[in-house]
Design a protein around this motif. Structure first.
Motif, PDB file in Angstrom:
ATOM      1  N   TRP A  67       0.790  -1.229   0.000  1.00  0.00           N
ATOM      2  CA  TRP A  67       0.000   0.000   0.000  1.00  0.00           C
ATOM      3  C   TRP A  67       0.825   1.283   0.000  1.00  0.00           C
ATOM      4  CZ3 TRP A  67      -4.685  -0.254  -1.620  1.00  0.00           C
ATOM      5  CH2 TRP A  67      -5.443  -1.415  -1.431  1.00  0.00           C
ATOM      6  N   PRO A  68       1.969   1.353   0.705  1.00  0.00           N
ATOM      7  CA  PRO A  68       2.750   2.605   0.632  1.00  0.00           C
ATOM      8  C   PRO A  68       3.129   2.972  -0.802  1.00  0.00           C
ATOM      9  CG  PRO A  68       3.499   1.282   2.474  1.00  0.00           C
ATOM     10  CD  PRO A  68       2.529   0.428   1.721  1.00  0.00           C
ATOM     11  N   LEU A  69       3.453   1.973  -1.620  1.00  0.00           N
ATOM     12  CA  LEU A  69       3.786   2.258  -3.012  1.00  0.00           C
ATOM     13  C   LEU A  69       2.563   2.715  -3.796  1.00  0.00           C
ATOM     14  CD1 LEU A  69       6.318  -0.568  -3.988  1.00  0.00           C
ATOM     15  CD2 LEU A  69       6.768   1.848  -3.608  1.00  0.00           C
ATOM     16  N   VAL A  70       1.411   2.137  -3.495  1.00  0.00           N
ATOM     17  CA  VAL A  70       0.167   2.564  -4.160  1.00  0.00           C
ATOM     18  C   VAL A  70      -0.137   4.019  -3.804  1.00  0.00           C
ATOM     19  CG1 VAL A  70      -2.325   2.176  -4.337  1.00  0.00           C
ATOM     20  CG2 VAL A  70      -0.771   0.227  -4.267  1.00  0.00           C
ATOM     21  N   TYR A  71       0.026   4.370  -2.523  1.00  0.00           N
ATOM     22  CA  TYR A  71      -0.190   5.759  -2.093  1.00  0.00           C
ATOM     23  C   TYR A  71       0.809   6.688  -2.785  1.00  0.00           C
ATOM     24  CZ  TYR A  71      -2.853   3.551   1.707  1.00  0.00           C
ATOM     25  OH  TYR A  71      -3.746   2.812   2.426  1.00  0.00           O
ATOM     26  N   ALA A  72       2.065   6.230  -2.879  1.00  0.00           N
ATOM     27  CA  ALA A  72       3.093   7.064  -3.510  1.00  0.00           C
ATOM     28  C   ALA A  72       2.776   7.300  -4.977  1.00  0.00           C
ATOM     29  CB  ALA A  72       4.464   6.400  -3.364  1.00  0.00           C
ATOM     30  N   VAL A  73       2.328   6.253  -5.683  1.00  0.00           N
ATOM     31  CA  VAL A  73       1.978   6.394  -7.099  1.00  0.00           C
ATOM     32  C   VAL A  73       0.839   7.398  -7.262  1.00  0.00           C
ATOM     33  CG1 VAL A  73       0.897   5.202  -9.046  1.00  0.00           C
ATOM     34  CG2 VAL A  73       2.832   4.155  -7.859  1.00  0.00           C
ATOM     35  N   THR A  74      -0.147   7.310  -6.386  1.00  0.00           N
ATOM     36  CA  THR A  74      -1.278   8.236  -6.458  1.00  0.00           C
ATOM     37  C   THR A  74      -0.825   9.672  -6.221  1.00  0.00           C
ATOM     38  OG1 THR A  74      -2.743   6.491  -5.632  1.00  0.00           O
ATOM     39  CG2 THR A  74      -3.567   8.741  -5.539  1.00  0.00           C
ATOM     40  N   PHE A  75       0.021   9.860  -5.215  1.00  0.00           N
ATOM     41  CA  PHE A  75       0.510  11.210  -4.909  1.00  0.00           C
ATOM     42  C   PHE A  75       1.362  11.764  -6.049  1.00  0.00           C
ATOM     43  CE2 PHE A  75       3.992  13.820  -3.140  1.00  0.00           C
ATOM     44  CZ  PHE A  75       3.250  14.896  -2.693  1.00  0.00           C
ATOM     45  N   TRP A  76       2.314  10.951  -6.531  1.00  0.00           N
ATOM     46  CA  TRP A  76       3.171  11.408  -7.623  1.00  0.00           C
ATOM     47  C   TRP A  76       2.354  11.733  -8.873  1.00  0.00           C
ATOM     48  CZ3 TRP A  76       6.967   6.786  -6.731  1.00  0.00           C
ATOM     49  CH2 TRP A  76       7.790   7.079  -5.642  1.00  0.00           C
ATOM     50  N   SER A  77       1.364  10.892  -9.158  1.00  0.00           N
ATOM     51  CA  SER A  77       0.543  11.131 -10.347  1.00  0.00           C
ATOM     52  C   SER A  77      -0.236  12.430 -10.214  1.00  0.00           C
ATOM     53  CB  SER A  77      -0.419   9.960 -10.567  1.00  0.00           C
ATOM     54  OG  SER A  77       0.272   8.749 -10.748  1.00  0.00           O
ATOM     55  N   SER A  78      -0.767  12.676  -9.016  1.00  0.00           N
ATOM     56  CA  SER A  78      -1.533  13.897  -8.790  1.00  0.00           C
ATOM     57  C   SER A  78      -0.651  15.130  -8.959  1.00  0.00           C
ATOM     58  CB  SER A  78      -2.143  13.870  -7.388  1.00  0.00           C
ATOM     59  OG  SER A  78      -2.888  15.037  -7.143  1.00  0.00           O
ATOM     60  N   VAL A  79       0.555  15.071  -8.386  1.00  0.00           N
ATOM     61  CA  VAL A  79       1.485  16.201  -8.515  1.00  0.00           C
ATOM     62  C   VAL A  79       1.912  16.382  -9.970  1.00  0.00           C
ATOM     63  CG1 VAL A  79       3.742  17.082  -7.847  1.00  0.00           C
ATOM     64  CG2 VAL A  79       2.301  15.984  -6.143  1.00  0.00           C
ATOM     65  N   MET A  80       2.169  15.265 -10.661  1.00  0.00           N
ATOM     66  CA  MET A  80       2.619  15.350 -12.047  1.00  0.00           C
ATOM     67  C   MET A  80       1.552  15.989 -12.939  1.00  0.00           C
ATOM     68  SD  MET A  80       3.750  12.329 -14.703  1.00  0.00           S
ATOM     69  CE  MET A  80       2.042  11.838 -14.968  1.00  0.00           C
ATOM     70  N   PHE A  81       0.297  15.522 -12.805  1.00  0.00           N
ATOM     71  CA  PHE A  81      -0.763  16.089 -13.633  1.00  0.00           C
ATOM     72  C   PHE A  81      -1.057  17.532 -13.235  1.00  0.00           C
ATOM     73  CE2 PHE A  81      -1.438  11.721 -14.833  1.00  0.00           C
ATOM     74  CZ  PHE A  81      -1.922  11.813 -16.126  1.00  0.00           C
ATOM     75  N   ILE A 135      -3.763   5.511 -15.207  1.00  0.00           N
ATOM     76  CA  ILE A 135      -3.141   5.203 -13.911  1.00  0.00           C
ATOM     77  C   ILE A 135      -4.105   4.385 -13.053  1.00  0.00           C
ATOM     78  CG2 ILE A 135      -2.130   6.157 -11.812  1.00  0.00           C
ATOM     79  CD1 ILE A 135      -0.427   6.626 -14.242  1.00  0.00           C
ATOM     80  N   GLY A 136      -5.394   4.757 -13.075  1.00  0.00           N
ATOM     81  CA  GLY A 136      -6.389   4.005 -12.308  1.00  0.00           C
ATOM     82  C   GLY A 136      -6.486   2.563 -12.773  1.00  0.00           C
ATOM     83  N   LEU A 137      -6.407   2.337 -14.089  1.00  0.00           N
ATOM     84  CA  LEU A 137      -6.447   0.969 -14.619  1.00  0.00           C
ATOM     85  C   LEU A 137      -5.235   0.172 -14.148  1.00  0.00           C
ATOM     86  CD1 LEU A 137      -7.681  -1.193 -16.432  1.00  0.00           C
ATOM     87  CD2 LEU A 137      -6.493  -0.145 -18.377  1.00  0.00           C
ATOM     88  N   ALA A 138      -4.079   0.827 -14.105  1.00  0.00           N
ATOM     89  CA  ALA A 138      -2.879   0.148 -13.617  1.00  0.00           C
ATOM     90  C   ALA A 138      -3.054  -0.278 -12.158  1.00  0.00           C
ATOM     91  CB  ALA A 138      -1.664   1.060 -13.756  1.00  0.00           C
ATOM     92  N   ILE A 139      -3.616   0.608 -11.333  1.00  0.00           N
ATOM     93  CA  ILE A 139      -3.860   0.271  -9.923  1.00  0.00           C
ATOM     94  C   ILE A 139      -4.860  -0.872  -9.820  1.00  0.00           C
ATOM     95  CG2 ILE A 139      -4.773   1.134  -7.739  1.00  0.00           C
ATOM     96  CD1 ILE A 139      -2.030   2.250  -8.457  1.00  0.00           C
ATOM     97  N   PHE A 140      -5.889  -0.840 -10.660  1.00  0.00           N
ATOM     98  CA  PHE A 140      -6.899  -1.913 -10.663  1.00  0.00           C
ATOM     99  C   PHE A 140      -6.251  -3.259 -10.986  1.00  0.00           C
ATOM    100  CE2 PHE A 140      -9.942  -4.541 -13.041  1.00  0.00           C
ATOM    101  CZ  PHE A 140     -10.946  -4.664 -12.100  1.00  0.00           C
ATOM    102  N   LEU A 141      -5.382  -3.301 -12.001  1.00  0.00           N
ATOM    103  CA  LEU A 141      -4.714  -4.549 -12.361  1.00  0.00           C
ATOM    104  C   LEU A 141      -3.811  -5.043 -11.234  1.00  0.00           C
ATOM    105  CD1 LEU A 141      -3.762  -3.840 -16.089  1.00  0.00           C
ATOM    106  CD2 LEU A 141      -5.554  -5.362 -15.246  1.00  0.00           C
ATOM    107  N   ILE A 142      -3.117  -4.109 -10.596  1.00  0.00           N
ATOM    108  CA  ILE A 142      -2.246  -4.483  -9.477  1.00  0.00           C
ATOM    109  C   ILE A 142      -3.054  -5.143  -8.367  1.00  0.00           C
ATOM    110  CG2 ILE A 142      -0.800  -3.545  -7.627  1.00  0.00           C
ATOM    111  CD1 ILE A 142       0.054  -1.372  -9.724  1.00  0.00           C
ATOM    112  N   LEU A 143      -4.173  -4.544  -8.012  1.00  0.00           N
ATOM    113  CA  LEU A 143      -5.001  -5.084  -6.936  1.00  0.00           C
ATOM    114  C   LEU A 143      -5.608  -6.427  -7.314  1.00  0.00           C
ATOM    115  CD1 LEU A 143      -6.848  -1.814  -5.824  1.00  0.00           C
ATOM    116  CD2 LEU A 143      -4.914  -2.923  -4.708  1.00  0.00           C
ATOM    117  N   GLU A 144      -6.045  -6.570  -8.570  1.00  0.00           N
ATOM    118  CA  GLU A 144      -6.677  -7.816  -9.002  1.00  0.00           C
ATOM    119  C   GLU A 144      -5.668  -8.953  -9.110  1.00  0.00           C
ATOM    120  OE1 GLU A 144     -10.253  -8.419  -9.696  1.00  0.00           O
ATOM    121  OE2 GLU A 144      -9.919  -6.820  -8.235  1.00  0.00           O
TER     122      GLU A 144
END
Length: 261
Positions: free
Chosen positions: A180-194, A218-227
């Motif tokens: 989960w820390p990496l998932v949170y980091a990806v979300t934060f980095w993506s938000s800052v980048m966009f 990015i959301g699809l990537a997170i979905f695949l990771i979780l699935e």
């Protein structure tokens, strides 16, 4: 799937919100904040975040798919060993039929352990320990009368021990949590980048459309990771067909008692 989809949609919303904040700031901030040297700095940050996202997203997807692929391979290996055990018991003779029955029961509980609900999973552990005890007691009670039966009994013991170890390994691997820390980091980095990219863009229908498309990616990537991290309960799940095939084979009556002759 519902939980994974909900989390992916939240990620899409957070990233899209970051991009909209950037587009809004680009309109309201004085031009000096987004031009010349400031623009170079923003571009550098966007490049750094892009690299981080590529590396971390790739790592997460590969790791999650590795969990799924490993479980699939181990299930196929377990099934192959179960079929070998079945053949050995058939060749041993009619006195080994009970071993086939015990293994069949154990595989049915294995099916419940991986693809059943929470209640059946809890019951599967207790039933499996009982089946292991029954099988060991049964194998100890067999008295081979020929060298062929001795070899078959030894091979059957090895295969059943492997099946038990494999199930335990699969259970431990399937409970590995999502990082989960990496998932949170990806979300934060993506938000800052966009958001940073929004500072370099103009608010327009095309900008918003690309923002939504990028956020959805990015959301699809997170979905695949979780699935992929849930190989037995997610929408992309390991097929129980190999295990069901072994159960059906153990259902068939033993007709070959060649080793006992």
């Amino acid at each position: 799937m519902d939980q994974s989809l909900a989390i992916a949609l939240v990620v899409v919303g957070v990233i899209a919100a970051g991009g909209l904040v950037g587009l809004t700031l680009q309109r309201v901030l004085p031009e000096r904040y987004t031009m010349d040297k400031a623009r170079d700095m923003i571009g550098g940050v966007v490049g750094q975040l892009t690299l981080l996202l590529v590396l971390v997203n790739g790592l997460l997807i590969w790791t999650a798919y590795g969990v799924y692929s490993t479980q699939q391979t181990e299930l196929q290996t377990l099934t192959a060993r179960a079929l070998e055990f079945d053949l050995e018991m058939r060749q041993y003779g009619p006195q080994a039929d009970e071993g086939r029955s015990i293994l069949r029961t154990d595989l049915v509980w294995a099916h419940e352990q991986f693809w059943g609900d929470d209640n059946s999973r809890a019951a599967a552990y207790e039933a499996s320990y009982k089946a292991m005890g029954n099988m060991n007691k049964f194998l100890d009670g067999l008295e081979p009368k020929t060298p062929a039966q001795t070899n078959l009994l030894s091979a059957a013991r090895a295969n059943y021990a492997f099946i038990g170890e494999q199930r335990l390994l699969m259970s431990l691997q399937a409970t590995t949590p999502v990082p989960w820390p990496l998932v949170y980091a990806v979300t934060f980095w993506s938000s800052v980048m966009f958001g940073s990219m929004g500072l370099l863009s103009k608010l327009s229908p095309m900008s918003v459309a690309m923002l939504v498309l990028g956020s959805a990616s990015i959301g699809l990537a997170i979905f695949l990771i979780l699935e992929f991290s849930q190989p037995y309960t997610g929408s992309i799940r390991v097929s129980p067909a190999p295990l069901e095939q072994a159960i059906l084979a153990l259902d068939q009556p033993a007709t070959d008692a060649g080793a006992s002759k």
